[in-house]
Design a protein around this motif. Structure first.
Motif, PDB file in Angstrom:
ATOM      1  N   SER A 196      38.714  41.678  45.318  1.00  0.00           N
ATOM      2  CA  SER A 196      37.287  41.949  45.362  1.00  0.00           C
ATOM      3  C   SER A 196      36.535  40.735  45.893  1.00  0.00           C
ATOM      4  CB  SER A 196      36.790  42.283  43.954  1.00  0.00           C
ATOM      5  OG  SER A 196      35.396  42.336  43.914  1.00  0.00           O
ATOM      6  N   SER A 197      35.440  40.981  46.603  1.00  0.00           N
ATOM      7  CA  SER A 197      34.657  39.858  47.124  1.00  0.00           C
ATOM      8  C   SER A 197      33.938  39.122  45.997  1.00  0.00           C
ATOM      9  CB  SER A 197      33.647  40.342  48.158  1.00  0.00           C
ATOM     10  OG  SER A 197      32.767  41.272  47.561  1.00  0.00           O
ATOM     11  N   SER A 198      33.828  39.755  44.856  1.00  0.00           N
ATOM     12  CA  SER A 198      33.225  39.117  43.685  1.00  0.00           C
ATOM     13  C   SER A 198      34.342  38.566  42.787  1.00  0.00           C
ATOM     14  CB  SER A 198      32.384  40.135  42.908  1.00  0.00           C
ATOM     15  OG  SER A 198      32.147  39.683  41.599  1.00  0.00           O
ATOM     16  N   GLU A 199      34.322  37.262  42.572  1.00  0.00           N
ATOM     17  CA  GLU A 199      35.344  36.634  41.721  1.00  0.00           C
ATOM     18  C   GLU A 199      35.267  37.193  40.301  1.00  0.00           C
ATOM     19  OE1 GLU A 199      38.564  34.200  40.623  1.00  0.00           O
ATOM     20  OE2 GLU A 199      37.868  34.972  42.533  1.00  0.00           O
ATOM     21  N   ARG A 200      34.070  37.436  39.840  1.00  0.00           N
ATOM     22  CA  ARG A 200      33.900  37.976  38.485  1.00  0.00           C
ATOM     23  C   ARG A 200      34.551  39.357  38.359  1.00  0.00           C
ATOM     24  NH1 ARG A 200      28.313  39.485  35.453  1.00  0.00           N
ATOM     25  NH2 ARG A 200      29.234  39.911  33.439  1.00  0.00           N
ATOM     26  N   THR A 201      34.311  40.225  39.338  1.00  0.00           N
ATOM     27  CA  THR A 201      34.905  41.561  39.324  1.00  0.00           C
ATOM     28  C   THR A 201      36.423  41.469  39.390  1.00  0.00           C
ATOM     29  OG1 THR A 201      32.965  42.488  40.419  1.00  0.00           O
ATOM     30  CG2 THR A 201      34.986  43.792  40.517  1.00  0.00           C
ATOM     31  N   PHE A 202      36.922  40.583  40.250  1.00  0.00           N
ATOM     32  CA  PHE A 202      38.373  40.423  40.366  1.00  0.00           C
ATOM     33  C   PHE A 202      38.969  40.011  39.023  1.00  0.00           C
ATOM     34  CE2 PHE A 202      42.092  37.770  40.903  1.00  0.00           C
ATOM     35  CZ  PHE A 202      42.933  38.650  41.558  1.00  0.00           C
ATOM     36  N   GLN A 203      38.367  39.028  38.378  1.00  0.00           N
ATOM     37  CA  GLN A 203      38.905  38.541  37.112  1.00  0.00           C
ATOM     38  C   GLN A 203      38.816  39.587  36.009  1.00  0.00           C
ATOM     39  OE1 GLN A 203      37.374  34.683  36.084  1.00  0.00           O
ATOM     40  NE2 GLN A 203      38.212  33.740  37.922  1.00  0.00           N
ATOM     41  N   GLU A 204      37.792  40.429  36.060  1.00  0.00           N
ATOM     42  CA  GLU A 204      37.681  41.498  35.065  1.00  0.00           C
ATOM     43  C   GLU A 204      38.763  42.562  35.267  1.00  0.00           C
ATOM     44  OE1 GLU A 204      33.681  42.900  35.487  1.00  0.00           O
ATOM     45  OE2 GLU A 204      32.831  41.187  34.403  1.00  0.00           O
ATOM     46  N   LEU A 205      39.100  42.855  36.524  1.00  0.00           N
ATOM     47  CA  LEU A 205      40.093  43.884  36.814  1.00  0.00           C
ATOM     48  C   LEU A 205      41.538  43.396  36.649  1.00  0.00           C
ATOM     49  CD1 LEU A 205      38.538  45.537  39.999  1.00  0.00           C
ATOM     50  CD2 LEU A 205      38.780  46.569  37.737  1.00  0.00           C
ATOM     51  N   CYS A 206      41.802  42.160  37.038  1.00  0.00           N
ATOM     52  CA  CYS A 206      43.178  41.641  37.018  1.00  0.00           C
ATOM     53  C   CYS A 206      43.657  41.464  35.573  1.00  0.00           C
ATOM     54  CB  CYS A 206      43.256  40.312  37.755  1.00  0.00           C
ATOM     55  SG  CYS A 206      44.918  39.617  37.807  1.00  0.00           S
TER      56      CYS A 206
END
Length: 120
Positions: A47-57
């Motif tokens: 995801s282009s959003s680091e926050r979204t990536f960390q929430e999903l991973c």
């Protein structure tokens, strides 16, 4: 600033301040190349959003195991979010993107594109 960046930065400042005698020294070149090796990027499809990536991973390591180039690393052993270090082992952008296929929570997904996103 970590130690590696500190010394690489210090040597660049020394070289740029007029000490051209050491400019071509192998140690200076090695320090500069080591500074480049610390570039971190997220795998393709992040995801282009680091926050979204960390929430999903979820930190399951499936993307790391699926990578045929062994280019995906885990830096933080608690969070286990995947990283690439392009200077050490570049992403080959496999035609079928196995890292994305095995990502069940869709932290890595073709809908996010295939670009590598640099971390700061």
């Amino acid at each position: 600033m970590d130690r590696q960046h500190f010394f690489a930065s210090a040597f660049r400042k020394i070289v740029s301040s007029g000490l051209s005698l050491i400019e071509d020294h192998p140690i200076v070149k090695k320090l500069e190349s080591m500074a480049d090796e610390t570039q971190k990027v997220r795998p393709p499809g992040a995801s282009s959003s680091e926050r979204t990536f960390q929430e999903l991973c979820t930190g399951c390591d499936a993307c790391m195991a699926a990578c045929p180039a062994n280019a995906i690393y885990i830096e933080d052993l608690e969070k286990r979010h995947p990283l690439l270090y392009p200077q050490r082992q570049p992403c080959l952008h496999c035609s079928d993107y196995p890292c994305m296929k095995v990502c069940e929570p869709q932290a890595l997904s073709l809908t996010n594109g295939t670009e590598l996103r640099e971390l700061l």
